[in-house]
Scaffold this motif. Structure first.
Motif, PDB file in Angstrom:
ATOM      1  N   LEU A 193       0.839  -1.219   0.000  1.00 15.93           N
ATOM      2  CA  LEU A 193       0.000   0.000   0.000  1.00 15.93           C
ATOM      3  C   LEU A 193       0.867   1.260   0.000  1.00 15.93           C
ATOM      4  CD1 LEU A 193      -2.729  -1.016   2.638  1.00 15.93           C
ATOM      5  CD2 LEU A 193      -3.084  -0.734   0.180  1.00 15.93           C
ATOM      6  N   CYS A 254     -14.162  -0.660  18.572  1.00 19.34           N
ATOM      7  CA  CYS A 254     -12.868  -0.943  17.923  1.00 19.34           C
ATOM      8  C   CYS A 254     -12.466  -2.401  18.139  1.00 19.34           C
ATOM      9  CB  CYS A 254     -11.766  -0.057  18.481  1.00 19.34           C
ATOM     10  SG  CYS A 254     -12.258   1.653  18.744  1.00 19.34           S
ATOM     11  N   CYS A 257     -12.998  -5.523  15.897  1.00 24.45           N
ATOM     12  CA  CYS A 257     -12.063  -5.850  14.812  1.00 24.45           C
ATOM     13  C   CYS A 257     -10.606  -5.892  15.279  1.00 24.45           C
ATOM     14  CB  CYS A 257     -12.173  -4.833  13.680  1.00 24.45           C
ATOM     15  SG  CYS A 257     -13.756  -4.882  12.815  1.00 24.45           S
ATOM     16  N   GLY A 265      -8.395  -6.851  11.841  1.00 23.95           N
ATOM     17  CA  GLY A 265      -7.630  -5.603  11.867  1.00 23.95           C
ATOM     18  C   GLY A 265      -6.352  -5.835  12.658  1.00 23.95           C
ATOM     19  N   PRO A 266      -5.325  -5.010  12.462  1.00 25.90           N
ATOM     20  CA  PRO A 266      -4.054  -5.213  13.155  1.00 25.90           C
ATOM     21  C   PRO A 266      -4.186  -4.972  14.654  1.00 25.90           C
ATOM     22  CG  PRO A 266      -4.094  -3.072  12.093  1.00 25.90           C
ATOM     23  CD  PRO A 266      -5.343  -3.784  11.660  1.00 25.90           C
ATOM     24  N   LEU A 268      -3.549  -3.151  17.954  1.00 23.18           N
ATOM     25  CA  LEU A 268      -3.228  -1.754  18.281  1.00 23.18           C
ATOM     26  C   LEU A 268      -2.557  -1.659  19.645  1.00 23.18           C
ATOM     27  CD1 LEU A 268      -6.592  -0.028  17.256  1.00 23.18           C
ATOM     28  CD2 LEU A 268      -4.555  -0.360  15.845  1.00 23.18           C
ATOM     29  N   GLN A 271       1.059  -0.046  20.595  1.00 22.98           N
ATOM     30  CA  GLN A 271       1.626   0.972  19.689  1.00 22.98           C
ATOM     31  C   GLN A 271       1.794   2.289  20.451  1.00 22.98           C
ATOM     32  OE1 GLN A 271       3.013   0.202  17.214  1.00 22.98           O
ATOM     33  NE2 GLN A 271       1.884  -0.907  15.643  1.00 22.98           N
ATOM     34  N   TYR A 275       1.648   7.834  17.755  1.00 24.31           N
ATOM     35  CA  TYR A 275       1.483   7.192  16.446  1.00 24.31           C
ATOM     36  C   TYR A 275      -0.008   6.929  16.184  1.00 24.31           C
ATOM     37  CZ  TYR A 275       1.242   3.536  12.921  1.00 24.31           C
ATOM     38  OH  TYR A 275       0.891   2.803  11.825  1.00 24.31           O
ATOM     39  N   LEU A 276      -0.686   6.332  17.178  1.00 27.25           N
ATOM     40  CA  LEU A 276      -2.102   5.997  17.003  1.00 27.25           C
ATOM     41  C   LEU A 276      -2.933   7.260  16.779  1.00 27.25           C
ATOM     42  CD1 LEU A 276      -2.533   3.212  19.713  1.00 27.25           C
ATOM     43  CD2 LEU A 276      -2.501   2.923  17.219  1.00 27.25           C
ATOM     44  N   GLN A 279      -2.464   8.447  13.227  1.00 24.69           N
ATOM     45  CA  GLN A 279      -3.137   7.577  12.264  1.00 24.69           C
ATOM     46  C   GLN A 279      -4.661   7.778  12.299  1.00 24.69           C
ATOM     47  OE1 GLN A 279      -1.311   5.631  10.049  1.00 24.69           O
ATOM     48  NE2 GLN A 279       0.369   6.762  10.979  1.00 24.69           N
ATOM     49  N   LEU A 280      -5.213   7.910  13.507  1.00 26.70           N
ATOM     50  CA  LEU A 280      -6.667   8.074  13.615  1.00 26.70           C
ATOM     51  C   LEU A 280      -7.118   9.380  12.978  1.00 26.70           C
ATOM     52  CD1 LEU A 280      -7.371   6.543  17.123  1.00 26.70           C
ATOM     53  CD2 LEU A 280      -8.272   5.761  14.926  1.00 26.70           C
ATOM     54  N   TRP A 283      -7.257   8.893   9.250  1.00 33.78           N
ATOM     55  CA  TRP A 283      -8.476   8.184   8.835  1.00 33.78           C
ATOM     56  C   TRP A 283      -9.665   9.123   8.899  1.00 33.78           C
ATOM     57  CZ3 TRP A 283      -8.287   3.735   6.392  1.00 33.78           C
ATOM     58  CH2 TRP A 283      -7.332   2.751   6.731  1.00 33.78           C
ATOM     59  N   ASP A 291      -9.085   1.651   3.440  1.00 31.68           N
ATOM     60  CA  ASP A 291      -9.933   0.595   3.996  1.00 31.68           C
ATOM     61  C   ASP A 291     -11.302   1.205   4.321  1.00 31.68           C
ATOM     62  OD1 ASP A 291      -9.764  -2.339   5.321  1.00 31.68           O
ATOM     63  OD2 ASP A 291     -11.024  -1.035   6.543  1.00 31.68           O
ATOM     64  N   ALA A 297     -15.420   3.663  10.507  1.00 29.09           N
ATOM     65  CA  ALA A 297     -15.233   3.588  11.964  1.00 29.09           C
ATOM     66  C   ALA A 297     -14.700   4.899  12.530  1.00 29.09           C
ATOM     67  CB  ALA A 297     -14.281   2.434  12.313  1.00 29.09           C
TER      68      ALA A 297
HETATM   69  C1  HEC Z   1     -15.022  -3.320  10.984  1.00 29.81           C
HETATM   70  C2  HEC Z   1     -13.691  -3.546  11.453  1.00 29.81           C
HETATM   71  C3  HEC Z   1     -12.966  -2.362  12.117  1.00 29.81           C
HETATM   72  C4  HEC Z   1     -13.444  -1.548  13.123  1.00 29.81           C
HETATM   73  C5  HEC Z   1     -14.801  -1.539  13.792  1.00 29.81           C
HETATM   74  C6  HEC Z   1     -12.330  -0.676  13.471  1.00 29.81           C
HETATM   75  N1  HEC Z   1     -11.246  -0.965  12.682  1.00 29.81           N
HETATM   76 FE1  HEC Z   1      -9.435  -0.041  12.715  1.00 29.81          FE
HETATM   77  N2  HEC Z   1      -8.795  -1.154  11.139  1.00 29.81           N
HETATM   78  C7  HEC Z   1      -9.512  -2.172  10.550  1.00 29.81           C
HETATM   79  C8  HEC Z   1      -8.706  -2.748   9.486  1.00 29.81           C
HETATM   80  C9  HEC Z   1      -9.135  -3.901   8.574  1.00 29.81           C
HETATM   81  C10 HEC Z   1      -7.500  -2.032   9.450  1.00 29.81           C
HETATM   82  C11 HEC Z   1      -6.320  -2.247   8.499  1.00 29.81           C
HETATM   83  C12 HEC Z   1      -6.574  -1.550   7.206  1.00 29.81           C
HETATM   84  C13 HEC Z   1      -5.443  -1.746   6.262  1.00 29.81           C
HETATM   85  O1  HEC Z   1      -5.384  -2.750   5.587  1.00 29.81           O
HETATM   86  O2  HEC Z   1      -4.577  -0.865   6.217  1.00 29.81           O
HETATM   87  C14 HEC Z   1      -7.580  -1.030  10.501  1.00 29.81           C
HETATM   88  C15 HEC Z   1      -6.586  -0.124  10.804  1.00 29.81           C
HETATM   89  C16 HEC Z   1      -6.589   0.713  11.910  1.00 29.81           C
HETATM   90  C17 HEC Z   1      -5.488   1.562  12.306  1.00 29.81           C
HETATM   91  C18 HEC Z   1      -4.152   1.689  11.612  1.00 29.81           C
HETATM   92  C19 HEC Z   1      -3.321   0.597  12.210  1.00 29.81           C
HETATM   93  C20 HEC Z   1      -1.883   0.896  12.277  1.00 29.81           C
HETATM   94  O3  HEC Z   1      -1.198   0.145  12.993  1.00 29.81           O
HETATM   95  O4  HEC Z   1      -1.435   1.868  11.653  1.00 29.81           O
HETATM   96  C21 HEC Z   1      -5.870   2.199  13.458  1.00 29.81           C
HETATM   97  C22 HEC Z   1      -5.042   3.168  14.285  1.00 29.81           C
HETATM   98  C23 HEC Z   1      -7.197   1.750  13.765  1.00 29.81           C
HETATM   99  N3  HEC Z   1      -7.606   0.860  12.821  1.00 29.81           N
HETATM  100  C24 HEC Z   1      -7.913   2.151  14.888  1.00 29.81           C
HETATM  101  C25 HEC Z   1      -9.261   1.833  15.127  1.00 29.81           C
HETATM  102  C26 HEC Z   1     -10.038   2.395  16.208  1.00 29.81           C
HETATM  103  C27 HEC Z   1      -9.501   3.313  17.302  1.00 29.81           C
HETATM  104  C28 HEC Z   1     -11.299   1.897  16.080  1.00 29.81           C
HETATM  105  C29 HEC Z   1     -12.518   2.212  16.906  1.00 29.81           C
HETATM  106  C30 HEC Z   1     -12.952   3.585  16.866  1.00 29.81           C
HETATM  107  C31 HEC Z   1     -11.289   1.005  14.920  1.00 29.81           C
HETATM  108  N4  HEC Z   1     -10.041   1.001  14.378  1.00 29.81           N
HETATM  109  C32 HEC Z   1     -12.382   0.293  14.464  1.00 29.81           C
HETATM  110  C33 HEC Z   1     -10.770  -2.599  10.897  1.00 29.81           C
HETATM  111  C34 HEC Z   1     -11.589  -1.992  11.849  1.00 29.81           C
END
Ligand code: HEC
Ligand code: HEC
Ligand code: HEC
Length: 318
Positions: A193, A254, A257, A265-266, A268, A271, A275-276, A279-280, A283, A291, A297
């Motif tokens: 990516l 969160c 997943c 999802g990876p 978290l 971390q 950083y988090l 990233q948030l 997004w 994604d 989300a």
């Molecule tokens: C429906 C599933 C789903 C939900 C709900 C979700 N995530 Fe994710 N998240 C993912 C996936 C899948 C990825 C990886 C995407 C990719 O391929 O880059 C991701 C990636 C991330 C990343 C980047 C990871 C990194 O190490 O850089 C962060 C930060 C993150 N999510 C935080 C959150 C938070 C905080 C919440 C709640 C508010 C949340 N996510 C809710 C599926 C989800």
């Protein structure tokens, strides 16, 4: 007037059409042209440089080290480093890229930020290889300021093998994530990516472009999680805990997943919080679109939610 105008156009047409202008870089610019270009450059940067309000702490050693790592493969080939001179070929460019100690003189931090993010048209000075990532550029500015103060670290430029990745990821912190808690398949997918620009990051696009694509899987296997995931001990109470495990009407949980099962999802937990948080925001603000589920989300997160969630997940393993 019309005749003069016509003659002017015909003259310009001849210069372009007949190749009368000498583009040789051995000749240099006509007298006065360099002065005009440089003055335009300087004033253009002064006018557009960003405010310092969004700047992180530029004396932070994590940030300086990150900037140093990026500089080694992205900039040193033209500007040299405080420890190595510029090559003869770099010095034959027109305009010549100044040695880095000279390049940083006379510029303020916000002006350096503008130059490194935007590049300088028709000079060979490239723009940052990702858009919307001014946040990352500050790391390079932090290193450039360390050059001004004669205390800039100069990392090795050997890009073979996982040690290259470790120059930045060995001691994660600030904006640099841990890799040892991530599944190798996830790491390899992210490299792809970054390489294609679908996940915009100038720093990682550069890193992913200087190693062979065929080595992604091996690098990921070497750097990623060695054992099956050990479920992290996440606290059960507190603001972040509530949001992460239950969600709200607008924000999904969160952990549905990003929990123990990393298939969705990876991980978290563990971390670095800064950083988090970065990233948030990427997004939520639409800079990241790679994604669909994550875009949905993060869409309705407030700044306070981002703070709470980053602290909650980031508190682990410190
Ligand atoms: C429906 C599933 C789903 C939900 C709900 C979700 N995530 Fe994710 N998240 C993912 C996936 C899948 C990825 C990886 C995407 C990719 O391929 O880059 C991701 C990636 C991330 C990343 C980047 C990871 C990194 O190490 O850089 C962060 C930060 C993150 N999510 C935080 C959150 C938070 C905080 C919440 C709640 C508010 C949340 N996510 C809710 C599926 C989800
Ligand atoms: C392909 C060669 C090349 C690369 C790679 C390159 N630069 Fe430059 N850079 C130049 C040239 C040429 C100029 C001179 C522009 C001018 O003087 O008009 C310049 C100008 C600059 C300046 C302004 C100096 C001044 O006063 O003229 C800074 C600061 C700078 N570069 C930093 C960097 C950083 C940091 C990187 C890496 C992210 C980088 N450069 C990558 C060629 C390069
Ligand atoms: C110059 C420093 C630097 C180098 C060298 C570097 N990285 Fe990174 N890496 C970063 C930064 C900074 C980020 C966060 C980028 C972002 O904002 O997405 C990152 C992010 C990542 C991520 C995303 C992690 C996640 O949680 O989603 C992976 C995977 C990764 N790097 C792997 C590698 C590999 C493999 C190498 C070696 C080929 C490497 N990196 C080399 C600085 C570096």
């Amino acid at each position: 007037m019309a005749v003069l105008g016509g003659l002017g156009l015909a003259g310009a047409g001849a210069v372009v059409g007949l190749g009368l202008y000498n583009v040789s870089a051995q000749v240099g610019h006509l007298p006065g042209v360099s002065w005009v270009l440089h003055t335009t450059f300087r004033n253009s940067v002064r006018l557009r440089a960003p405010s310092m309000e969004d700047a992180p702490d530029l004396s932070d050693s994590d940030l300086i080290a990150l900037g140093a790592g990026h500089y080694a493969t992205a900039c040193a080939m033209c500007h040299g480093t405080p420890a190595t001179p510029r090559s003869a070929t770099a010095q034959a460019m027109v305009p010549e890229p100044p040695a880095i100690a000279e390049a940083v003189e006379h510029w303020q931090p916000n002006e350096l930020h503008w130059i490194v993010e935007n590049g300088v048209k028709m000079t060979g000075m490239p723009a940052w290889p990702a858009t919307g990532r001014g946040d990352e550029v500050w790391a390079v500015v932090a290193w450039l300021l360390a050059v001004q103060q004669n205390r800039a670290p100069v990392p090795p430029v050997d890009t073979s093998g996982a040690d290259y990745c470790r120059t930045c990821h060995e001691s994660p912190g600030g904006p640099v994530p841990r890799l040892d808690i991530l599944a190798p398949a996830y790491i390899a997918a992210q490299l792809e990516l970054y390489r294609t620009g679908s996940r915009p990051s100038g720093i990682m696009a550069q890193a992913a472009s200087v190693v062979p694509r065929e080595s992604f899987a091996d690098l990921a296997a070497e750097l990623g999680a060695k054992a099956a995931d050990v479920a992290p001990d996440l606290p059960l109470t507190g603001e972040g805990a509530e949001l992460a495990s239950r969600g709200t009407r607008k924000v999904p949980a969160c952990l549905s997943c990003h929990g123990d099962d990393r298939s969705k999802g990876p991980r978290l937990a563990g971390q670095p919080s800064p950083y988090l948080a970065t990233q948030l925001r990427l997004w939520r603000d639409g800079t990241y679109t790679h994604d669909r589920l994550m875009v949905a989300a993060a869409r309705d997160l407030s700044d306070a939610d981002i703070e709470a969630l980053s602290r909650y997940f980031g508190a682990q393993g410190e």
